[in-house]
Design an enzyme around this catalytic site. Structure first.
Site, PDB file in Angstrom:
ATOM      1  N   ILE A 202       0.781  -1.221  -0.170  1.00 31.06           N
ATOM      2  CA  ILE A 202      -0.011  -0.065  -0.045  1.00 31.06           C
ATOM      3  C   ILE A 202       1.023   1.321  -0.009  1.00 31.06           C
ATOM      4  O   ILE A 202       1.823   1.406   0.864  1.00 31.06           O
ATOM      5  CB  ILE A 202      -0.856  -0.034   1.277  1.00 31.06           C
ATOM      6  CG1 ILE A 202      -2.017  -1.063   1.336  1.00 31.06           C
ATOM      7  CG2 ILE A 202      -1.602   1.205   1.448  1.00 31.06           C
ATOM      8  CD1 ILE A 202      -2.548  -1.526   2.534  1.00 31.06           C
ATOM      9  N   LYS A 203       0.384   2.216  -0.849  1.00 29.03           N
ATOM     10  CA  LYS A 203       1.222   3.579  -0.939  1.00 29.03           C
ATOM     11  C   LYS A 203       0.528   4.491  -0.688  1.00 29.03           C
ATOM     12  O   LYS A 203      -0.502   4.901  -1.441  1.00 29.03           O
ATOM     13  CB  LYS A 203       1.923   3.578  -2.315  1.00 29.03           C
ATOM     14  CG  LYS A 203       2.907   4.920  -2.314  1.00 29.03           C
ATOM     15  CD  LYS A 203       3.239   5.060  -3.758  1.00 29.03           C
ATOM     16  CE  LYS A 203       3.718   6.468  -3.776  1.00 29.03           C
ATOM     17  NZ  LYS A 203       3.457   7.083  -5.081  1.00 29.03           N
TER      18      LYS A 203
END
Lengths: 305, 305, 305, 305, 305
Positions: A202-203
């Site tokens: 996840i960014k």
């Protein structure tokens, strides 16, 4: 390199995934100078699509050349290189097998008339180019958000089936304030939605202490959620990502000074974030400076700086 | 456990379904402490998507961990656990075969700009994750309602073909008043539409005595339909669900005090509802309190409290 | 029933499988009186296809009725019931969700002119009938063996994708002697090939001390592999099945006396085999006698007899 | 029953259809007390979707049970029973082969925000449920009309390919006046469009003498088209349906008194209409009264009343 | 005609089938003079393919005309008419909806070089022609038997999915003696295999008291299976067909005298067989004689002769 207990632990979180996907996650987690530590630094180069080539590469013209970025990521000992179709096609043969690649499957551009992104690559592209993962951006709170979620649902199912990992860039924008885009409540929510959509990595953006949604604000205050420091906010985002069962990396955002960049990395590290995904701040500097900066960031994640 | 006459009777209602779907319904109906009684209590955890992680889990931070919910549903002896893709992926291997799973295939979020939901999972996901059913939300009266009905039609046909059961959350909203969303005429209508769409299990909110549609109001008054007590209203919703030929469960809604929760369960029981689907009221309490509350609810459905 | 550490351990062997397949394996391993022990007794009824109805059912005419076998497996507390399409179709609705089903996807018959089997069911049949696994027979050493291996490869890939388990009956015959069909070297080889083909559960015949292949004989003698007792031979077959990382069950073969059956079960147990798959010896006895015999076998696997 | 010359004649109109579709039309035309006469009475139950369960069934609560309608249609000797997916699924097995079924593939509801319908069933559903025909509603003059026409075009092509018949409910609404919805020019037009779309059976409302479109009004007056009595208007609608080469049935609309219902049926009969499709007026009466009314209607179409 | 308890009972045996398949079985079981009795007489006309037109139709040249057979089956009040693609295509429109049709999907011919049959029709053909069932012949003991079984497996899955019934002609030939083809052990085995392959209706030849397989002979003698009379042998075949849970009809075979035909029908009736499928003995007689003969056979099944 031998698999470390830390990476083994991280892989165990992805319990429903097939060994192919885990092998690709392991490639990223075992690559470069942070290999084995559970930390990672990713070089993303999609700013050309988003802001145009001059705004992206004129400050350091060597960066117009796609090979520049592969070589930089390699020389800096980074964990992976993420970019869009044409950039990956332009170097995937020369650098085949040297660094894990993340093929960004959608892209926006500053000429666009809608807060959306075009799908510009496929899972099949990722396979033929030897990529370890697909990347995809969603804009929670944009009118296009539901469409984007359905697009990544389709693509992620196909990618996982083929043993690829899935990286979701979760960037809220649309029906929220400018400050809200990086508010801690919104950022934690964005990370949580990416996790719910099945992302392996996840960014999100480093969150501020701002609280955007009144209903959320009440809860943060009532439950005394600690969000005063960036490290605390990072810890909260990690918690929102399945109590730390998902890899979370933070983007660097707009170019800033080195001290700011290092402080941010230290806060991500201290808050338990898995690392940084740092584009413009890297390739807009002359190569030597960029390498020096990345060396310092790596040392920070190694606990040496 | 041996199949009971009551469960056998319930399965006979689903006369057009294949044995695979009936086996999955039987798994839910025979699971846990209410197994065999024809009553069921389901733990749903999709509030993270709908309201964000902090509003959902900060009151009981252990609940940030996906494993927490699988374990809670198991320890409380519940009938099934329902959640969205990422949450199920994060625990489906550890808890394989221990509790029936319902994969929620669409999800809304409080950042969204439309009264709709994104499709975030597939029937193939449900099969690979070992789920017994798919879940889907429709918003009768929303602009997106026809699209949602067509989405669940497609997904339900595919799911039934593969021997999975279909659970429809029918939550009216859009072109009706806030009170109308839980009005008895609207709730009975919502349950009826879910039945007509081919749902095996119908989930609606506990209805109030409010009557929203003037045309309906006339009929309720002329026909003297009894809707004064919640038990009477539950009985009416069950009647609207093919004269009781479909399983109907009621959601708990916003957190309330224990007495209120128990009274609601008793009314559902006395009105002939099949049970409760109770999320926030469960996982926002400390684990010990949640287990105590669920123990009481189970006893109510067992006729012991 | 709560998942036991033993079953958890067994499931961990199937590390590349998705949670759906593990859930179905868990269903078999947690069913009946041996549920949780890691041992299993399966009732297979495909002899009607193989030997004709009279040879199969005339000794106990009640067994002509397909429901008889479902009920027997249930009443005896067995782990699963395995049969071919028509038999499963004739009872899958009545017994939906009561006992794990294994749909045998190929069948031979004693009128056939080739040592082969016809494919008589599909993975889609297994899903619509609510089965937990597909079953398939290969005849290593028959002319048809390569075709059979390619058939089960296709079917197993599809089954695993849908979350089903795969049971392979590995019965050498063809270019070997009659004695060779149950020789210890051949049986261990047959079990190993089933494991290599991706079986989750392997079914072989109890091996004799005969050694069929001269090249193998030399090794068995040189390495002093202990094969004097059936328990030793069972242990060797289990070793050949990935050092015990795959479930191995042994068939009963032609009807024999009770003492012989019990001794065989004890040897399987003592050698570390997972259990028995026992057809003719069960359903060719009057029901009361069959139940008494199965009770004794279950007790043997429980270590109580 | 032996095929009658009248039914043979009707079938001959559908000269481009395959024998499968004709067999299904024949099943409807040969069913019940009007079987063989070329007249038909169909029981439709989709009002639950359109108006909600209480408005539909509270006047006669036995009608909440899906089996009630199958049994009523059967006991009254009607020609077919038409309903939506869930209602048909709930009784198709119990009543298999007893009465021709029409699966309504789209449905509106009174909570909807658009003058449209959701597609709630498929041709494959119709086959698996043993239906003789699919049903579909179009709203000529609504914004959604072109979409609806394209939907039924697709579905009708698929249905005819599988040997099913196609029934189109043609109900003008949208950009016309309330009176216009049942105007004779509009009704004839609606019937004609249904015929042009390839309907085998056309369902319209009994038309009034109102003329909605000025251009049409001129022609009706100039050509002295007789529309003074309902029988004359029915004759005109039948003429508009390919000079009587398509089956046309008329709906009953809102509940009215018995005399009104019988007069309407007589007018339909005398005008050469094929029959009635009568829902609310049937199931909102107590069963005995409904049977008496249907008996009278059947007698009217038999020319005995 | 109202569904009878007997037909309802028979339909209940097909518990895994969808309502569409049950409706088509009901159509056959409710048709003609035996409608409702659970008995049936089917007219099959595939001898033209098998033996050539002259051998089939020259004794009664009217039978060269495909319409002849439809009309004969109808006039005699039979249950269904079974034939191959061209014959059905030549009359399906004229007789649409008048008599249930069984489309034979494979056919042999006496010019062929292999004991096999060619596939000459499809499930889609059956749907477009308005058939209630597909028919298929297998030759257990022929070299082609496994291929045939795999062909009908594919076709039967598709047919059941579309709501059609499946009739299997099970005619052993190949690696057995001529006497063996109708031996009681072989016939019972052939019926059992058809049942295992998922047939709804099984067609075999009336068995003789001959026992073909030595292994079977031992069992028949040891278990004292009664096979002295045809009625006893029919009872045994019915038992071999899932203890009577499948419909079994017997073919007439080569032309014989009327007394022989009637005796055979009485034995089928007394043994509990469901009826006859009688081709050559019917259409090779002049029409009046054939009708008289069929009248007598129907009376026999009605218990009146």
């Amino acid at each position: 390199m031998k698999m470390t207990p830390r990476v083994r632990k991280i892989l165990s979180w992805y319990e429903s995934d097939n060994p192919g996907t885990k092998a690709n996650l392991a490639r990223i987690l075992m690559q470069g100078r942070l290999g084995g530590s559970g930390r990672l630094v990713i070089l993303p180069v999609d700013q050309g699509f988003e802001h145009g080539p001059a705004r992206s590469f004129a400050p350091n013209p060597a960066a117009y050349d796609p090979h520049y970025h592969f070589q930089l990521a390699l020389d800096a000992g980074l964990s992976a290189y993420a970019s869009v179709l044409g950039m990956i096609e332009a170097g995937a043969d020369t650098y085949a097998g040297q660094i894990p690649l993340i093929l960004k499957l959608n892209s926006c551009n500053s000429l666009a008339t809608a807060k959306d992104q075009a799908i510009t690559g496929s899972v099949q592209d990722a396979l033929r180019l030897g990529c370890s993962a697909i990347g995809f951006t969603i804009y929670p709170s944009a009118d296009a958000a539901f469409d984007q979620m359905e697009e990544i649902r389709d693509l992620a199912e196909e990618a996982k089936d083929c043993g690829l990992a899935v990286v979701i860039w979760s960037y809220p924008r649309g029906a929220i304030s400018k400050d809200g885009e990086t508010a801690i409540d919104i950022t934690a929510y964005a990370a949580h939605m990416a996790a719910l959509l099945g992302a392996h990595i996840i960014k999100v953006k480093p969150p501020t202490a701002h609280l955007e949604q009144p209903e959320a604000k009440k809860v943060y205050e009532k439950e005394k959620i600690e969000i005063a420091t960036l490290a605390q906010r990072v810890a909260h985002v990690v918690q929102a990502s399945f109590a730390g069962r998902r890899i979370v990396v933070f983007s660097g955002g707009a170019a800033k000074d080195l001290a700011g960049i290092y402080d941010e990395a230290r806060a991500i590290r201290d808050g338990g974030g898995n690392g940084s995904i740092i584009g413009r701040n890297t390739f807009q500097r002359p190569r030597a400076e960029a390498l020096a900066m990345l060396d310092e960031i790596v040392k920070i994640y190694q606990g040496k700086a």
